[in-house]
Motif scaffolding. Structure first.
Motif, PDB file in Angstrom:
ATOM      1  N   VAL A  95       0.870  -1.171   0.000  1.00  0.00           N
ATOM      2  CA  VAL A  95       0.000   0.000   0.000  1.00  0.00           C
ATOM      3  C   VAL A  95       0.909   1.223   0.000  1.00  0.00           C
ATOM      4  N   LEU A  96       0.699   2.114  -0.967  1.00  0.00           N
ATOM      5  CA  LEU A  96       1.490   3.341  -1.042  1.00  0.00           C
ATOM      6  C   LEU A  96       0.918   4.340  -0.056  1.00  0.00           C
ATOM      7  N   GLU A  97       1.724   4.735   0.919  1.00  0.00           N
ATOM      8  CA  GLU A  97       1.287   5.680   1.946  1.00  0.00           C
ATOM      9  C   GLU A  97       1.876   7.073   1.729  1.00  0.00           C
ATOM     10  N   MET A  98       3.023   7.136   1.070  1.00  0.00           N
ATOM     11  CA  MET A  98       3.656   8.414   0.761  1.00  0.00           C
ATOM     12  C   MET A  98       4.258   8.293  -0.632  1.00  0.00           C
ATOM     13  N   PRO A  99       3.673   8.980  -1.619  1.00  0.00           N
ATOM     14  CA  PRO A  99       4.223   8.908  -2.975  1.00  0.00           C
ATOM     15  C   PRO A  99       5.670   9.378  -2.994  1.00  0.00           C
ATOM     16  N   VAL A 100       6.344   9.116  -4.085  1.00  0.00           N
ATOM     17  CA  VAL A 100       7.752   9.502  -4.234  1.00  0.00           C
ATOM     18  C   VAL A 100       7.895  11.004  -4.004  1.00  0.00           C
ATOM     19  N   ASN A 101       8.817  11.347  -3.106  1.00  0.00           N
ATOM     20  CA  ASN A 101       9.133  12.735  -2.779  1.00  0.00           C
ATOM     21  C   ASN A 101      10.612  12.984  -2.982  1.00  0.00           C
ATOM     22  N   GLN A 102      10.941  14.181  -3.428  1.00  0.00           N
ATOM     23  CA  GLN A 102      12.333  14.601  -3.585  1.00  0.00           C
ATOM     24  C   GLN A 102      12.845  15.140  -2.254  1.00  0.00           C
ATOM     25  N   ALA A 104      16.835  16.413  -0.332  1.00  0.00           N
ATOM     26  CA  ALA A 104      18.170  16.901  -0.701  1.00  0.00           C
ATOM     27  C   ALA A 104      19.104  15.759  -1.080  1.00  0.00           C
ATOM     28  N   TRP A 105      18.902  14.602  -0.498  1.00  0.00           N
ATOM     29  CA  TRP A 105      19.786  13.449  -0.686  1.00  0.00           C
ATOM     30  C   TRP A 105      19.292  12.470  -1.748  1.00  0.00           C
ATOM     31  N   GLY A 106      18.048  12.664  -2.249  1.00  0.00           N
ATOM     32  CA  GLY A 106      17.510  11.740  -3.243  1.00  0.00           C
ATOM     33  C   GLY A 106      16.008  11.653  -3.170  1.00  0.00           C
ATOM     34  N   LEU A 107      15.461  10.464  -3.439  1.00  0.00           N
ATOM     35  CA  LEU A 107      14.023  10.230  -3.486  1.00  0.00           C
ATOM     36  C   LEU A 107      13.611   9.244  -2.401  1.00  0.00           C
ATOM     37  N   ILE A 108      12.386   9.415  -1.905  1.00  0.00           N
ATOM     38  CA  ILE A 108      11.841   8.515  -0.883  1.00  0.00           C
ATOM     39  C   ILE A 108      10.371   8.246  -1.187  1.00  0.00           C
ATOM     40  N   ALA A 109       9.949   7.015  -0.930  1.00  0.00           N
ATOM     41  CA  ALA A 109       8.536   6.636  -1.000  1.00  0.00           C
ATOM     42  C   ALA A 109       8.235   5.784   0.231  1.00  0.00           C
ATOM     43  N   GLY A 110       7.054   5.977   0.819  1.00  0.00           N
ATOM     44  CA  GLY A 110       6.652   5.209   1.992  1.00  0.00           C
ATOM     45  C   GLY A 110       5.530   4.253   1.649  1.00  0.00           C
ATOM     46  N   LEU A 111       5.683   3.010   2.079  1.00  0.00           N
ATOM     47  CA  LEU A 111       4.698   1.970   1.798  1.00  0.00           C
ATOM     48  C   LEU A 111       4.469   1.120   3.041  1.00  0.00           C
ATOM     49  N   ALA A 112       3.436   0.304   2.974  1.00  0.00           N
ATOM     50  CA  ALA A 112       3.227  -0.745   3.970  1.00  0.00           C
ATOM     51  C   ALA A 112       3.213  -2.068   3.219  1.00  0.00           C
ATOM     52  N   ASP A 113       3.868  -3.072   3.784  1.00  0.00           N
ATOM     53  CA  ASP A 113       3.830  -4.393   3.157  1.00  0.00           C
ATOM     54  C   ASP A 113       2.468  -5.035   3.429  1.00  0.00           C
ATOM     55  N   PRO A 114       2.173  -6.173   2.831  1.00  0.00           N
ATOM     56  CA  PRO A 114       0.853  -6.796   3.035  1.00  0.00           C
ATOM     57  C   PRO A 114       0.578  -7.233   4.469  1.00  0.00           C
ATOM     58  N   ILE A 119       7.578   0.222   5.319  1.00  0.00           N
ATOM     59  CA  ILE A 119       8.852   0.151   4.608  1.00  0.00           C
ATOM     60  C   ILE A 119       9.000   1.427   3.780  1.00  0.00           C
ATOM     61  N   ASP A 120      10.221   1.880   3.649  1.00  0.00           N
ATOM     62  CA  ASP A 120      10.531   3.013   2.788  1.00  0.00           C
ATOM     63  C   ASP A 120      11.464   2.554   1.689  1.00  0.00           C
ATOM     64  N   LEU A 121      11.298   3.156   0.528  1.00  0.00           N
ATOM     65  CA  LEU A 121      12.244   2.973  -0.570  1.00  0.00           C
ATOM     66  C   LEU A 121      13.041   4.260  -0.692  1.00  0.00           C
ATOM     67  N   LEU A 122      14.348   4.124  -0.857  1.00  0.00           N
ATOM     68  CA  LEU A 122      15.239   5.269  -1.012  1.00  0.00           C
ATOM     69  C   LEU A 122      16.013   5.110  -2.305  1.00  0.00           C
ATOM     70  N   GLN A 123      16.132   6.194  -3.046  1.00  0.00           N
ATOM     71  CA  GLN A 123      17.008   6.234  -4.220  1.00  0.00           C
ATOM     72  C   GLN A 123      17.915   7.436  -4.023  1.00  0.00           C
ATOM     73  N   PHE A 124      19.179   7.157  -3.721  1.00  0.00           N
ATOM     74  CA  PHE A 124      20.132   8.233  -3.461  1.00  0.00           C
ATOM     75  C   PHE A 124      20.575   8.899  -4.752  1.00  0.00           C
ATOM     76  N   THR A 125      20.803  10.200  -4.683  1.00  0.00           N
ATOM     77  CA  THR A 125      21.383  10.950  -5.794  1.00  0.00           C
ATOM     78  C   THR A 125      22.565  11.742  -5.251  1.00  0.00           C
ATOM     79  N   GLY A 126      23.417  12.196  -6.150  1.00  0.00           N
ATOM     80  CA  GLY A 126      24.588  12.955  -5.714  1.00  0.00           C
ATOM     81  C   GLY A 126      25.400  12.168  -4.714  1.00  0.00           C
ATOM     82  N   ARG A 127      25.642  12.766  -3.569  1.00  0.00           N
ATOM     83  CA  ARG A 127      26.421  12.122  -2.509  1.00  0.00           C
ATOM     84  C   ARG A 127      25.540  11.445  -1.470  1.00  0.00           C
TER      85      ARG A 127
END
Length: 141
Positions: A95-102, A104-114, A119-127
């Motif tokens: 279940v997506l609880e927080m859509p992808v947000n930008q 300073a360090w990258g992207l984050i999305a908040g979800l709940a597993d079944p 759980i959060d997903l992180l995609q780092f950018t830059g450093r």
């Protein structure tokens, strides 16, 4: 010191499908249907089959619930393509609880597993997290 991450679930096959198909982990050892080790992250994840309503600690009034619940502990998974990872997890019952947000360090999305775990997903950018050091510092190689 090693760390193992234990996740209570009430449906082992669904949990295996979610974490392998959604996050690309793979099954390691399987201890009958009560305990399955997942590999491919920096620490193993152990799926533990426990029925709803059971007590996590003997003598406790608390019981397991697999509805969405809040706990001060959640898991962050670092991914290369956050949009693709969100789509895969949604297909596997997240279940997506927080859509992808930008950030300073990258992207984050908040979800709940079944099973109600955050759980959060992180995609780092830059450093990555080093982007938020104040003042900006150069770390030694």
């Amino acid at each position: 010191m090693d760390i193992r991450i234990c996740i209570d679930v009430d449906d082992m096959e669904r949990a295996i499908a979610f974490y392998t198909g959604g996050l690309g982990l793979r099954c390691g050892r399987r201890f009958q249907n009560a305990f399955v080790e997942l590999l491919g992250a920096s620490s193993p994840l152990d799926l533990l089959l426990n029925a709803p309503g059971t007590h996590p600690v003997a003598g406790s009034d608390a019981t397991r619930s697999y509805q969405r619940h809040w706990t001060p502990v959640h898991l962050d998974f670092v991914v290369d393509d956050i949009d693709a990872a969100v789509a895969r997890l949604l297909q596997h019952g997240a279940v997506l609880e927080m859509p992808v947000n930008q950030r300073a360090w990258g992207l984050i999305a908040g979800l709940a597993d079944p099973f109600g775990h955050g759980i959060d997903l992180l995609q780092f950018t830059g450093r990555g997290y080093d982007e938020i050091l104040q003042p900006a510092q150069t770390l030694p190689d």
